[in-house]
Design an enzyme around this catalytic site. Structure first.
Site, PDB file in Angstrom:
ATOM      1  N   SER A   1      -4.079  -2.480 -36.285  1.00  0.00           N
ATOM      2  CA  SER A   1      -4.356  -3.269 -35.107  1.00  0.00           C
ATOM      3  C   SER A   1      -3.114  -3.739 -34.344  1.00  0.00           C
ATOM      4  O   SER A   1      -3.239  -4.169 -33.194  1.00  0.00           O
ATOM      5  CB  SER A   1      -5.164  -4.500 -35.512  1.00  0.00           C
ATOM      6  OG  SER A   1      -4.406  -5.346 -36.342  1.00  0.00           O
TER       7      SER A   1
ATOM      8  N   LYS B   1       2.723 -10.193 -31.870  1.00  0.00           N
ATOM      9  CA  LYS B   1       1.311  -9.825 -31.761  1.00  0.00           C
ATOM     10  C   LYS B   1       0.527 -11.045 -31.279  1.00  0.00           C
ATOM     11  O   LYS B   1       0.811 -12.171 -31.700  1.00  0.00           O
ATOM     12  CB  LYS B   1       0.830  -9.369 -33.142  1.00  0.00           C
ATOM     13  CG  LYS B   1      -0.555  -8.783 -33.213  1.00  0.00           C
ATOM     14  CD  LYS B   1      -0.824  -8.288 -34.650  1.00  0.00           C
ATOM     15  CE  LYS B   1      -2.179  -7.646 -34.810  1.00  0.00           C
ATOM     16  NZ  LYS B   1      -2.393  -7.130 -36.184  1.00  0.00           N
TER      17      LYS B   1
ATOM     18  N   SER C   1      -2.461  -2.766 -40.818  1.00  0.00           N
ATOM     19  CA  SER C   1      -2.296  -3.001 -39.377  1.00  0.00           C
ATOM     20  C   SER C   1      -0.851  -3.093 -38.878  1.00  0.00           C
ATOM     21  O   SER C   1      -0.631  -3.118 -37.667  1.00  0.00           O
ATOM     22  CB  SER C   1      -3.042  -4.270 -38.963  1.00  0.00           C
ATOM     23  OG  SER C   1      -4.408  -3.994 -38.809  1.00  0.00           O
TER      24      SER C   1
END
Lengths: 115, 491
Positions: free
Chosen positions: B156, B81, B180
């Site tokens: 996310s 990420k 997330s």
């Protein structure tokens, strides 16, 4: 198809009931504290959006929390320190490598004091 | 069908160890899949092509080392990420304010994988600063769900989940502050593990809400999640919140045996609105666990209904503090037309942050400000204590807690335009972060062709039991082989 859920139903009731009315001044004040510049257009929608979020949080007010300790961290019981010893670190050139404006290993910023 | 896709980490390791594949084959395969299909998915913000190819061939240089001596992650590509810093690789947090930032340091979780021979393929898209549940808040581009390109991948860690679901990489790292990792894993039909707070070092993870953030893997199977966790868990002196605990053998915990395991089902979670299809899939999963010999019982988590309110004060409060560092002085972009320092701060931040980040900074600043601190922030922290106590009480009676991961499967772009409606999507995942517990989302079937996620929650640092339960369920349910079809031949 995915059904449309009425997850916000509770919110709708609250909007009619106990809506937390932030004012334009509140938003401008908080934005100044947060070092954010908000346009008047942004302020208008923020008053509504932030009010709805804070109104949702009103349910916290209905709980009796007398004597309940606050939890700010999980699992941390002591402050962690390390020996105050010199160890490898970034060079000045590496430290300022990402700076938008630098001069001889220092961060350059606009004037802090007038005149 | 490419060499890599469909194989788990252990099988890929076996292929490498037997010499049937090389690390370069896997990297080429991953890069080719990204080349073919990421234009439609948008999982990556930055692909580290040359770096990966160099690392893979360097790794082969030492493959004279007897294969069993090399770890399971050696030579296998992964994605991180884009809120995880990697030295020399752009890190943006999907925010315009960090455009052009190239960190001088590498996150400990990434470094551990690279030290074990893992090869970073690229940085995955996210909601700006990990604030969101759909990856629509990315400052650069949205990510599309590989199961249905008209739907969001969740967030996310939406880029990480989509990259794994699309078969671009065998696994990815994400971060989980309020769901997330688990929520996008559920939306994309992959496994997502949020470890216990403190188990994985956050050094090099760009901070969002420091008392809640935790790094974890998104994978195709529970076994792969156990393998990656083994690689990243453990104390790190560079993170003062990392905990000194013995790290167990997570793979050894995957016995397939859950006979007698006490499984709690929180009544409060099932009293909320959820899609009937989600409810049905979770009920079927509970039947599967019963059939395996687990003892399923109802439990109470009475303060659940206050969790969302507490979270959406605590997380923004911490964010408002953490994001104060983006001031246009040391890194990232700067507004250049400002007459003085204060104006420079304000113009830089207003131009650099997107609307959701601004909302959260403002909510957090408000909750911490004079006159409102006691009514909002302090009460939220007190409620956090009650939520934690609910779990402690429940875990005296049960070994794991099971729920849906999300109230609905993946939604369409723009469907949840109102911020609060978006927040409600995290209703089952948020209490876990407030209590610092480990939890995992595992696919539990489809509803109308979209994946549904089953969430299992464990005791602090009891990842072995959590993974054992999730693995036993996964093996019995047989959904881990499900692959999306929206990308056609790429799959």
């Amino acid at each position: 198809m995915t059904s449309e859920l009425n997850l916000a139903g509770r919110l709708g009731e609250r909007v009619e009931g106990h809506f937390v009315h932030l004012t334009t001044d509140d938003v401008v004040h908080v934005a100044a504290l947060a070092r954010l510049h908000v346009t008047s257009e942004e302020t208008e929608s923020l008053v509504l959006e932030l009010s709805r979020i804070l109104d949702y949080a009103r349910d916290l007010q209905e709980l009796d929390l007398t004597g309940v300790p606050a939890t700010s961290q999980i699992g941390i019981t002591t402050t962690v320190v390390r020996a105050d010893e010199r160890r490898p670190s970034l060079t000045a050139a590496e430290a300022v490598a990402n700076a938008p404006d630098e001069d001889e290993g220092m961060f350059r910023v606009p004037a802090v004091l007038e005149g | 069908m490419s060499a890599m896709r469909g194989l788990g980490i252990r099988a890929l390791h076996h292929e490498l160890a037997e010499g049937r594949l090389t690390a370069s084959d896997l990297i080429q395969d991953s890069l080719a899949a990204i080349e073919t299909a990421d234009g439609r998915v948008g999982a990556f913000l930055h692909v580290t092509r040359e770096r990966a190819l160099t690392q893979a061939s360097a790794g082969e240089g030492v493959s004279g080392v007897p294969a069993p001596a090399r770890g399971l992650l050696a030579g296998i590509p992964f994605a991180a990420k884009d809120n995880l810093c990697v030295e020399g690789v752009p890190t943006t947090c999907a925010s315009r304010i960090l455009e052009g930032y190239v960190p001088p340091h590498t996150a400990t979780a990434v470094r551990r994988i690279e030290t074990a021979g893992g090869v970073l393929i690229g940085k995955a898209n996210l909601d700006e600063f990990a604030m969101g549940s759909s990856t629509e808040n990315s400052g650069f581009h949205p990510t599309h769900n590989p199961w249905d390109l008209t739907r969001v991948p969740g967030g996310s860690s939406g880029g990480s989940a989509a990259a794994v679901a699309a078969g671009f990489v065998p696994y990815a790292l994400g971060s989980d502050t309020g769901g997330s990792i688990r929520q996008p894993a559920a939306f994309c039909g992959v496994v997502g593990l949020k470890p216990t707070y403190g188990l994985v070092s956050r050094f090099g993870l760009v901070a969002f809400a420091s008392s809640l953030d935790q790094i974890g893997p998104l994978t195709r199977s529970v076994e792969d999640a156990a393998i990656v966790l083994q690689g990243i868990a453990g104390w790190d002196e560079l993170d003062s919140t990392s905990v000194q605990v013995d790290i167990p053998d997570y793979l050894a915990s995957l016995t397939g045996d859950v006979a007698g395991l006490r499984v709690g089902v929180p009544a409060e979670y099932f009293e909320t609105d959820m899609d009937q299809g989600v409810r049905d899939r979770v009920m079927e999963a509970l039947d599967t666990l019963r059939r395996l010999g687990a003892e399923v019982r109802t439990i109470r988590l009475p303060h659940t209904r206050y969790a969302l309110s507490a979270y959406y004060l605590i997380a923004p409060a911490e964010a408002s503090s953490n994001l104060a560092r983006y001031d246009g002085v040391r890194f990232g972009v700067r507004a250049n037309d400002a007459p003085n320092l204060l104006a420079m701060y304000e113009r830089t931040r207003s131009a650099g942050f997107g609307p959701e980040v601004k909302r959260r900074i403002l909510i957090g600043t408000y909750a911490l400000s004079s006159g409102y601190y006691d009514a909002y922030y302090k009460r939220a922290q007190q409620v956090r204590t009650l939520i934690r106590q609910d779990f402690q009480t429940a875990f005296a009676e049960v070994d794991v807690i099971v729920s849906p991961t999300t109230p609905t499967p993946a939604f369409r772009f723009g469907e949840k335009a109102d911020p609060l409606t978006m927040y409600l999507n995290d209703i089952y995942t948020i209490p876990v972060n407030l209590a610092g517990l480990p939890a995992i989302s595992v696919p539990c079937g489809l509803q109308d062709g979209l994946p549904v996620g089953l969430q299992l929650i464990g005791r602090p640092f009891d990842e072995p039991t959590l993974l054992r339960a999730a693995h036993a369920y996964e093996q019995a349910a047989g959904f881990s082989g499900l692959r999306p079809t929206a990308l056609g031949e790429v799959q």
